[in-house]
Write an enzyme that holds these catalytic residues in place. Structure first.
Site, PDB file in Angstrom:
ATOM      1  N   PHE A  43       0.842  -1.192   0.000  1.00  0.00           N
ATOM      2  CA  PHE A  43       0.000   0.000   0.000  1.00  0.00           C
ATOM      3  C   PHE A  43       0.885   1.253   0.000  1.00  0.00           C
ATOM      4  CE2 PHE A  43      -2.637   3.277   1.935  1.00  0.00           C
ATOM      5  CZ  PHE A  43      -3.824   3.112   1.242  1.00  0.00           C
ATOM      6  N   GLY A  44       0.524   2.250  -0.797  1.00  0.00           N
ATOM      7  CA  GLY A  44       1.260   3.511  -0.755  1.00  0.00           C
ATOM      8  C   GLY A  44       2.014   3.839  -2.035  1.00  0.00           C
ATOM      9  N   HIS A 456      31.916  30.790   0.774  1.00  0.00           N
ATOM     10  CA  HIS A 456      33.178  30.221   0.334  1.00  0.00           C
ATOM     11  C   HIS A 456      33.659  29.229   1.360  1.00  0.00           C
ATOM     12  CE1 HIS A 456      37.024  30.039  -1.698  1.00  0.00           C
ATOM     13  NE2 HIS A 456      37.622  30.209  -0.539  1.00  0.00           N
TER      14      HIS A 456
END
Lengths: 476, 476
Positions: A43-44, A456
């Site tokens: 599921f999903g 930087h």
């Protein structure tokens, strides 16, 4: 077409597919009687269970090990580094499976207005579905988010030792010798994972890898990838014979390859056929996707079918989770707007206009791109320039001792808008975002680099320098 | 004040300091007679020779090794990983030193209009410098980019086994037991480097670490850092005794600490004193920095001294290379503008308005921040909200098995502008940029997350989710 005996179950909204579609039932839809239909093994949806999310959980340890193996040039010495396939697999799915299961449980019993139907369905009318067991479901509004499935190879049908991405992470043991067939993101990611875990991988593809991408990106990927696994591009499997150990593959150059197992990753097929959307007359693209308009409305004879929307892989040219999620947001909005319009209220459907679409590959190396290459931009009629900034030309590139990675930008000369960004190298999926942000909001590159600080010596200086180069180039 | 015997050498422009100032002589200044003055041990400034750039070349292998040591939880097993200090040092400076040397050579003889003066100088007039050997240099325009130097501890003066960041990477051997004194970026980066290379590190600081940063960031840094080295915060060294092996440090809680060597990283002192800028009456801040106006003009009695500019650590509240570089760009522009104004031409000085300023720490963990914390924003009178997004709440966080890292955003309720962003965790220096870009261009967060794609499941989803949370919060 309705089965004559079954009672018809009426809903306000049916959502097919519990991937991105599962996010649609928001509090605003609490007044609707909703059915969510999914016949998936898990599921999903694919992303959670067999796609983006678990793959990255494998990519990370594979990367660590590969980085250390390659780190001799950085002064790192190591006796031996190894990865425990079973431990990683159990960790990953020990986390994923409970999420999937609790998601299913919640949908099955969590909200009074939502029912879960765990069956295969087919359209038997434009607003009607019939399940495998014969239930008949009808709704005023239907959302089709049925996704896609791995494409099968005729010469190597799926079986115990020929698997797709669905099974690629759940293997009981990691085979020693694996052929990975395909030249796109899935093949690239699994080649990196398996080789990182110590398997001997041969990636086979009938054309060059990443044929749709900028040529330099594709070429560099092949070159760098080849340091960790074998890449054989421009080759086809003409015959596959099962042996005691696994497979003997005969290739189009008459050579043979002995492997224990094969991962077939040659693309994904939209699940429209399984849902029988052609049978009810919905329009489809040549590749089998459902045709939708700018509002995600499904079309029939070129005109929107009222109440029927689609999202994600089943209708999108982009098989990408972030695209499916955005489709779902547009659909959620349009479901409400359509209902308001039907009630005579003042409302408008929303167009799905978001762009450009990023495409990322978490392999070794990583790739992140959006938009057009220079030839594509020129073919589309743009007056465009291209610049290239190597990682090696920045302090961060020195720290990496990097000699391969780069960022290319394609910029429209007049507007200064970024038409395409193409990055290959470490952290490219993150480095892409400032460029994507500028392009998404139509921001010109003029002043973009110098209008903000770039800390930087972070890797973002690669992006800063690419932008500065491009700015100079469009002024010429 | 001029020495009476030396002939005066006249220049159009003198630049003091070959760090960021060295980028000023561009083609537009070809008509000027220029002197570049630097008495540094190496040519090219701190960042290149003893700062940002080489440290990151040490950080990268140290990270690799630490990641592997910590990777048991990801399924990685390793017999032994080690790092070769001498090999890394020689690789780093084998790359850095030739760059520095060729830069020096080019400045010494590369361009007819530029002279290089490798001597210590002192101001002996507002437009006059006298060198250690007695040369007298004068110029209409002077740029002061003389930088800063490591601060010395009274109780532990610099010597063979008590060193600053200047020597921290050039050590002949890596000591086994090192005390790192300090609680800022330099101390944090070297603690991570040394411990990554296998030394036993004790970091000592008289207050909490990173006192200037958001409290949660500072606390999490201490917690996570403590897994790799010892951190003793809120403690001072009251006595230091040299022993056969190294040092016995007596601490303010009466405990003692035996170490082989000490890195002192308790901040940096602007070099204005060495240049004798106080003696000619220039204005200074309380910490010894030169006072400048918005145009980078040096002030005297609160008014700009014509022709004298400053940039970088010697005048900036931010000791950061990206700030010094931007200062230098503003100065370069204003040198030309001032000369035009002097000739009666139509020209204007440029204000240095760029912001906000990012601050990054390449330690373990990494930190990247800009702007204000919530208490700072409230104290400044803003109606602000704060949200926190954990890495662990995103798919990428799952891949990392991360339980520590997070991103906090401080947003002005009305304008939706990001007042502060505070990230601690992997790749935070890169993840900061989309937020920095939005803040720098005054872009509201309203629509920022949903107006662009965020490739799934990249780490940038942490940023996306933080933005979505903030958007919800300001609507309340």
């Amino acid at each position: 077409m309705t089965s004559s005996t079954a009672p018809i179950e009426e809903f306000d909204l049916i959502i097919i597919g519990a991937g991105s579609g599962n996010s649609i039932p928001a509090p605003e839809l609490k007044h609707l009687k909703i059915a969510i239909v999914d016949d998936g093994r898990w599921f999903g949806g694919t992303c959670l269970n067999a796609g983006c999310i678990p793959t990255k959980m494998f990519v990370r340890p594979a990367d660590l090990v590969r980085n250390v193996r390659e780190a001799g040039r950085l002064g790192v010495s190591t006796a031996e580094v190894s990865l425990d396939w079973a431990a990683v697999r159990d960790r990953v799915f020990g986390r994923i499976d409970p999420i999937s299961q609790s998601g299913e449980q919640y949908r099955a019993s969590g909200e009074a207005n939502i029912s879960l139907v765990r069956e295969t369905v087919r359209f038997t009318g434009m607003h009607e579905l019939t399940t495998a067991s014969g239930r008949v479901l009808r709704a005023t509004q239907i959302v089709i988010g049925g996704g896609s499935r791995p494409r099968e190879l005729e010469v190597l049908p799926f079986g115990e030792t020929v698997f797709s991405s669905d099974d690629a992470m759940r293997l009981e043991h990691l085979p020693e010798r694996i052929a990975v067939v395909g030249g796109g993101v899935v093949a690239a990611e699994f080649s990196a994972i398996y080789s990182g875990f110590g398997a001997h991988v041969t990636q086979l593809n009938r054309s060059e890898l990443f044929r749709g991408l900028d040529h330099d990106i594709a070429e560099t990927f092949t070159e760098v990838g080849s340091r960790n696994w074998q890449i054989r591009a421009g080759i086809e499997i003409t015959e596959a014979k099962q042996t005691a150990a696994g497979w003997t593959l005969t290739l189009s150059d008459s050579s043979t390859l002995e492997v224990d197992a094969v991962l077939v990753a040659v693309g994904r097929v939209p699940n429209s056929d399984r849902l029988a959307t052609p049978e009810v007359g919905f329009d489809h693209e040549e590749d089998g996707r459902l045709s939708v308009d700018a509002y995600q409305q499904v079309l029939k004879n070129g005109k929107p079918v009222g109440g029927v929307f689609a999202l994600g892989d089943i209708s999108s040219p982009h098989q990408l989770k972030h695209v499916a999620n955005h489709d779902a947001r547009v659909v959620a909005r349009n479901l409400l707007a359509e209902a308001r319009i039907a009630r005579g209220e003042d409302a408008q459907l929303t167009e799905n206009t978001l762009g450009p679409v990023p495409y990322t590959v978490f392999s070794a190396p990583e790739i992140a791109v959006f938009g057009m290459s220079l030839p594509e931009a020129q073919a589309a009629g743009y007056k465009a320039i291209e610049v290239r900034q190597d990682y090696g030309g920045t302090a961060w590139g020195w720290a990496l001792e990097d000699e391969d990675s780069f960022c290319k930008l394609v910029v429209e000369r007049g507007s200064g808008v970024i038409l395409g960004a193409h990055i290959i190298g470490p952290d490219s999926p993150i480095l892409l975002q400032p460029l994507l942000q500028a392009a998404s909001f139509g921001q010109s590159i003029r002043g973009l680099a110098r209008g903000q600080y770039w800390p930087h010596p972070a890797a973002t200086e690669i992006i800063e320098n690419a932008l500065l180069q491009a700015e100079e180039e469009i002024q010429k």
